[in-house]
Design a protein around this motif. Structure first.
Motif, PDB file in Angstrom:
ATOM      1  N   ALA A 143       0.955  -0.769  -0.238  1.00 24.61           N
ATOM      2  CA  ALA A 143       0.122  -0.078  -0.151  1.00 24.61           C
ATOM      3  C   ALA A 143       0.609   1.486   0.324  1.00 24.61           C
ATOM      4  O   ALA A 143       0.425   2.261  -0.700  1.00 24.61           O
ATOM      5  CB  ALA A 143      -1.169   0.151   1.485  1.00 24.61           C
ATOM      6  N   ALA A 144       2.073   0.591   0.501  1.00 27.17           N
ATOM      7  CA  ALA A 144       2.827   2.107   0.980  1.00 27.17           C
ATOM      8  C   ALA A 144       3.955   2.857  -0.667  1.00 27.17           C
ATOM      9  O   ALA A 144       4.726   3.362  -0.598  1.00 27.17           O
ATOM     10  CB  ALA A 144       3.549   2.052   1.747  1.00 27.17           C
ATOM     11  N   GLY A 145       3.357   1.548  -1.733  1.00 26.82           N
ATOM     12  CA  GLY A 145       4.495   1.305  -3.046  1.00 26.82           C
ATOM     13  C   GLY A 145       5.535   0.662  -2.850  1.00 26.82           C
ATOM     14  O   GLY A 145       7.435   1.237  -3.549  1.00 26.82           O
ATOM     15  N   ILE A 146       6.556   0.438  -2.031  1.00 27.78           N
ATOM     16  CA  ILE A 146       7.604  -0.351  -1.520  1.00 27.78           C
ATOM     17  C   ILE A 146       7.630  -1.470  -2.666  1.00 27.78           C
ATOM     18  O   ILE A 146       6.696  -2.376  -2.628  1.00 27.78           O
ATOM     19  CB  ILE A 146       7.729  -0.518  -0.165  1.00 27.78           C
ATOM     20  CG1 ILE A 146       7.645   0.608   0.991  1.00 27.78           C
ATOM     21  CG2 ILE A 146       9.095  -1.176   0.129  1.00 27.78           C
ATOM     22  CD1 ILE A 146       7.475   0.180   2.316  1.00 27.78           C
ATOM     23  N   GLN A 147       8.601  -1.186  -2.908  1.00 26.80           N
ATOM     24  CA  GLN A 147       8.923  -2.297  -3.955  1.00 26.80           C
ATOM     25  C   GLN A 147       9.218  -3.656  -3.752  1.00 26.80           C
ATOM     26  O   GLN A 147       8.180  -4.933  -4.583  1.00 26.80           O
ATOM     27  CB  GLN A 147      10.269  -2.155  -5.562  1.00 26.80           C
ATOM     28  CG  GLN A 147       9.740  -0.477  -6.033  1.00 26.80           C
ATOM     29  CD  GLN A 147      10.619  -0.346  -7.038  1.00 26.80           C
ATOM     30  OE1 GLN A 147      11.816  -0.639  -7.504  1.00 26.80           O
ATOM     31  NE2 GLN A 147       9.996   0.761  -7.760  1.00 26.80           N
ATOM     32  N   ASP A 148      10.092  -4.312  -2.559  1.00 29.16           N
ATOM     33  CA  ASP A 148      10.412  -5.155  -2.381  1.00 29.16           C
ATOM     34  C   ASP A 148       9.666  -5.140  -1.205  1.00 29.16           C
ATOM     35  O   ASP A 148       9.559  -5.353  -0.439  1.00 29.16           O
ATOM     36  CB  ASP A 148      12.036  -5.074  -1.541  1.00 29.16           C
ATOM     37  CG  ASP A 148      12.217  -7.178  -1.846  1.00 29.16           C
ATOM     38  OD1 ASP A 148      11.457  -7.755  -1.564  1.00 29.16           O
ATOM     39  OD2 ASP A 148      13.690  -6.829  -1.300  1.00 29.16           O
ATOM     40  N   ALA A 149       8.187  -5.587  -0.984  1.00 27.95           N
ATOM     41  CA  ALA A 149       7.385  -5.713   0.132  1.00 27.95           C
ATOM     42  C   ALA A 149       7.500  -6.598   0.925  1.00 27.95           C
ATOM     43  O   ALA A 149       7.733  -7.185   2.268  1.00 27.95           O
ATOM     44  CB  ALA A 149       6.218  -5.869  -0.401  1.00 27.95           C
ATOM     45  N   GLU A 150       7.792  -8.141   0.369  1.00 24.99           N
ATOM     46  CA  GLU A 150       8.287  -8.763   1.198  1.00 24.99           C
ATOM     47  C   GLU A 150       9.431  -9.042   1.697  1.00 24.99           C
ATOM     48  O   GLU A 150       9.254  -9.717   3.315  1.00 24.99           O
ATOM     49  CB  GLU A 150       8.738 -10.973   0.063  1.00 24.99           C
ATOM     50  CG  GLU A 150       9.397 -11.709   0.407  1.00 24.99           C
ATOM     51  CD  GLU A 150       7.805 -12.173   1.170  1.00 24.99           C
ATOM     52  OE1 GLU A 150       8.619 -12.860   2.360  1.00 24.99           O
ATOM     53  OE2 GLU A 150       6.805 -12.200   1.138  1.00 24.99           O
ATOM     54  N   ARG A 151      10.671  -8.298   0.837  1.00 27.70           N
ATOM     55  CA  ARG A 151      11.583  -8.087   2.125  1.00 27.70           C
ATOM     56  C   ARG A 151      11.394  -6.802   3.817  1.00 27.70           C
ATOM     57  O   ARG A 151      11.389  -7.678   4.340  1.00 27.70           O
ATOM     58  CB  ARG A 151      13.039  -7.467   1.676  1.00 27.70           C
ATOM     59  CG  ARG A 151      14.301  -7.237   2.522  1.00 27.70           C
ATOM     60  CD  ARG A 151      15.407  -6.254   1.352  1.00 27.70           C
ATOM     61  NE  ARG A 151      14.600  -4.865   0.819  1.00 27.70           N
ATOM     62  CZ  ARG A 151      15.382  -4.140   1.639  1.00 27.70           C
ATOM     63  NH1 ARG A 151      15.310  -4.277   2.865  1.00 27.70           N
ATOM     64  NH2 ARG A 151      14.608  -3.174   1.438  1.00 27.70           N
ATOM     65  N   ILE A 152      10.502  -5.861   3.589  1.00 19.73           N
ATOM     66  CA  ILE A 152      10.371  -5.486   4.126  1.00 19.73           C
ATOM     67  C   ILE A 152       9.765  -6.508   5.043  1.00 19.73           C
ATOM     68  O   ILE A 152       9.297  -5.579   6.929  1.00 19.73           O
ATOM     69  CB  ILE A 152       9.688  -4.156   4.047  1.00 19.73           C
ATOM     70  CG1 ILE A 152      10.198  -3.401   2.618  1.00 19.73           C
ATOM     71  CG2 ILE A 152       8.706  -2.856   4.993  1.00 19.73           C
ATOM     72  CD1 ILE A 152      11.013  -2.581   2.775  1.00 19.73           C
ATOM     73  N   ALA A 153       8.396  -6.958   4.895  1.00 19.88           N
ATOM     74  CA  ALA A 153       7.415  -7.684   5.389  1.00 19.88           C
ATOM     75  C   ALA A 153       8.203  -8.366   6.679  1.00 19.88           C
ATOM     76  O   ALA A 153       8.437  -8.629   7.717  1.00 19.88           O
ATOM     77  CB  ALA A 153       6.096  -8.166   4.594  1.00 19.88           C
ATOM     78  N   THR A 154       9.107  -9.368   6.666  1.00 21.34           N
ATOM     79  CA  THR A 154      10.246 -10.118   6.418  1.00 21.34           C
ATOM     80  C   THR A 154      10.765  -8.983   8.277  1.00 21.34           C
ATOM     81  O   THR A 154      10.593  -9.687   8.887  1.00 21.34           O
ATOM     82  CB  THR A 154      11.610 -10.718   5.882  1.00 21.34           C
ATOM     83  OG1 THR A 154      10.214 -11.499   4.946  1.00 21.34           O
ATOM     84  CG2 THR A 154      11.998 -11.661   7.192  1.00 21.34           C
ATOM     85  N   VAL A 155      11.078  -7.961   7.008  1.00 23.84           N
ATOM     86  CA  VAL A 155      12.205  -7.114   8.494  1.00 23.84           C
ATOM     87  C   VAL A 155      11.556  -6.580   8.964  1.00 23.84           C
ATOM     88  O   VAL A 155      11.793  -6.484  10.230  1.00 23.84           O
ATOM     89  CB  VAL A 155      13.416  -5.942   7.464  1.00 23.84           C
ATOM     90  CG1 VAL A 155      13.236  -4.985   8.759  1.00 23.84           C
ATOM     91  CG2 VAL A 155      13.829  -6.478   6.346  1.00 23.84           C
ATOM     92  N   CYS A 156       9.994  -6.329   9.241  1.00 25.22           N
ATOM     93  CA  CYS A 156       9.232  -5.785   9.911  1.00 25.22           C
ATOM     94  C   CYS A 156       9.050  -6.817  11.105  1.00 25.22           C
ATOM     95  O   CYS A 156       8.441  -6.475  12.438  1.00 25.22           O
ATOM     96  CB  CYS A 156       8.079  -5.441   9.324  1.00 25.22           C
ATOM     97  SG  CYS A 156       8.813  -3.598   8.766  1.00 25.22           S
ATOM     98  N   THR A 157       8.518  -7.758  10.507  1.00 28.10           N
ATOM     99  CA  THR A 157       8.261  -9.410  11.367  1.00 28.10           C
ATOM    100  C   THR A 157       9.328  -9.367  12.292  1.00 28.10           C
ATOM    101  O   THR A 157       9.068  -9.599  13.404  1.00 28.10           O
ATOM    102  CB  THR A 157       7.515 -10.419  10.496  1.00 28.10           C
ATOM    103  OG1 THR A 157       6.560  -9.899  10.108  1.00 28.10           O
ATOM    104  CG2 THR A 157       7.258 -11.522  11.385  1.00 28.10           C
ATOM    105  N   SER A 158      10.354  -9.621  12.008  1.00 23.80           N
ATOM    106  CA  SER A 158      12.002  -9.903  12.971  1.00 23.80           C
ATOM    107  C   SER A 158      11.644  -8.408  13.837  1.00 23.80           C
ATOM    108  O   SER A 158      11.330  -8.875  14.972  1.00 23.80           O
ATOM    109  CB  SER A 158      12.861  -9.914  12.132  1.00 23.80           C
ATOM    110  OG  SER A 158      12.508 -10.715  10.954  1.00 23.80           O
ATOM    111  N   ALA A 159      11.769  -8.152  13.499  1.00 22.12           N
ATOM    112  CA  ALA A 159      12.276  -6.180  14.510  1.00 22.12           C
ATOM    113  C   ALA A 159      10.634  -6.366  15.242  1.00 22.12           C
ATOM    114  O   ALA A 159      10.548  -6.254  16.793  1.00 22.12           O
ATOM    115  CB  ALA A 159      12.024  -4.619  14.079  1.00 22.12           C
ATOM    116  N   VAL A 160       9.422  -6.387  15.089  1.00 27.30           N
ATOM    117  CA  VAL A 160       8.625  -6.739  15.944  1.00 27.30           C
ATOM    118  C   VAL A 160       8.396  -7.838  16.860  1.00 27.30           C
ATOM    119  O   VAL A 160       8.529  -7.867  18.394  1.00 27.30           O
ATOM    120  CB  VAL A 160       7.255  -6.921  15.400  1.00 27.30           C
ATOM    121  CG1 VAL A 160       5.921  -7.030  16.340  1.00 27.30           C
ATOM    122  CG2 VAL A 160       6.730  -5.209  14.547  1.00 27.30           C
TER     123      VAL A 160
END
Length: 196
Positions: A143-160
């Motif tokens: 939704a934010a327009g981030i191209q590598d959404a899968e990588r960001i989802a993984t980074v955010c999940t790990s951080a949370v």
């Protein structure tokens, strides 16, 4: 003739949830549950079958009343571009607070790192929770327009998950983990817009 229940199930489950969240399944004894809920052992066992049955009800309640309301903007039919940023910022603010809940981390992450986490049913719930976080963050990144959404989802999940673990032992590090995730999200947004 069946026994008439004289207590509100939701109230009892919420009181038990608080106790399990703060102390963990293994460190809560039935007398603790009796004191916290105001309900006697036989009534608790009649309603929930066992301490474990009450814990399972507390976990379900935690997902419905604590986890999913915060995730709702990321899981609804229309996800706003700022939803991922807002989630991370809101969680960081919550974990920076001084409430008992802020210092308790996450009921499910706590369970995963305790002996009860070896139970296959608990492990399944924890795995499903992690998958739900990952899916929500992926939708937020898209939704934010981030191209590598899968990588960001993984980074955010790990951080949370890291933040939830650290909240109990090193609250500033928990806040920092979420700050790092926010920085990665912001950096990805900048890259996606050509640095503008």
């Amino acid at each position: 003739m069946g026994r008439t229940q004289t207590f509100d199930t939701g109230t009892v489950v919420r009181a038990a949830r608080t106790l399990f969240w703060q102390r963990g399944f293994e460190d809560v004894a039935v007398p603790d549950l009796e004191a916290a809920t105001g309900v006697g052992r036989s009534s608790l066992y009649h309603a929930f079958g066992s301490k474990r049955g009450l814990f399972d009800a507390a976990v379900d309640n935690y997902l419905e009343e604590v986890v999913r309301p915060r995730l709702r903007p990321l899981l609804g039919p229309a996800v706003e571009p700022a939803a991922l940023h807002d989630y991370l910022t809101g969680l960081r603010t919550a974990l920076a607070g001084t409430s008992a809940a802020a210092r308790s981390g996450c009921l499910l992450v706590n369970a995963a790192t305790a002996p009860v986490g070896r139970d296959s049913a608990v492990a399944e719930v924890v795995a499903a929770y992690r998958a739900e976080l990952h899916a929500a963050f992926g939708r937020g990144a898209v939704a934010a327009g981030i191209q590598d959404a899968e990588r960001i989802a993984t980074v955010c999940t790990s951080a949370v998950v890291t933040a939830f673990v650290l909240a109990r032992v090193d609250p500033p590090a928990a806040v920092q983990a979420l700050g790092t995730a926010l920085t990665v999200v912001q950096s990805s947004l900048a890259q996606g817009s050509g640095g503008r």
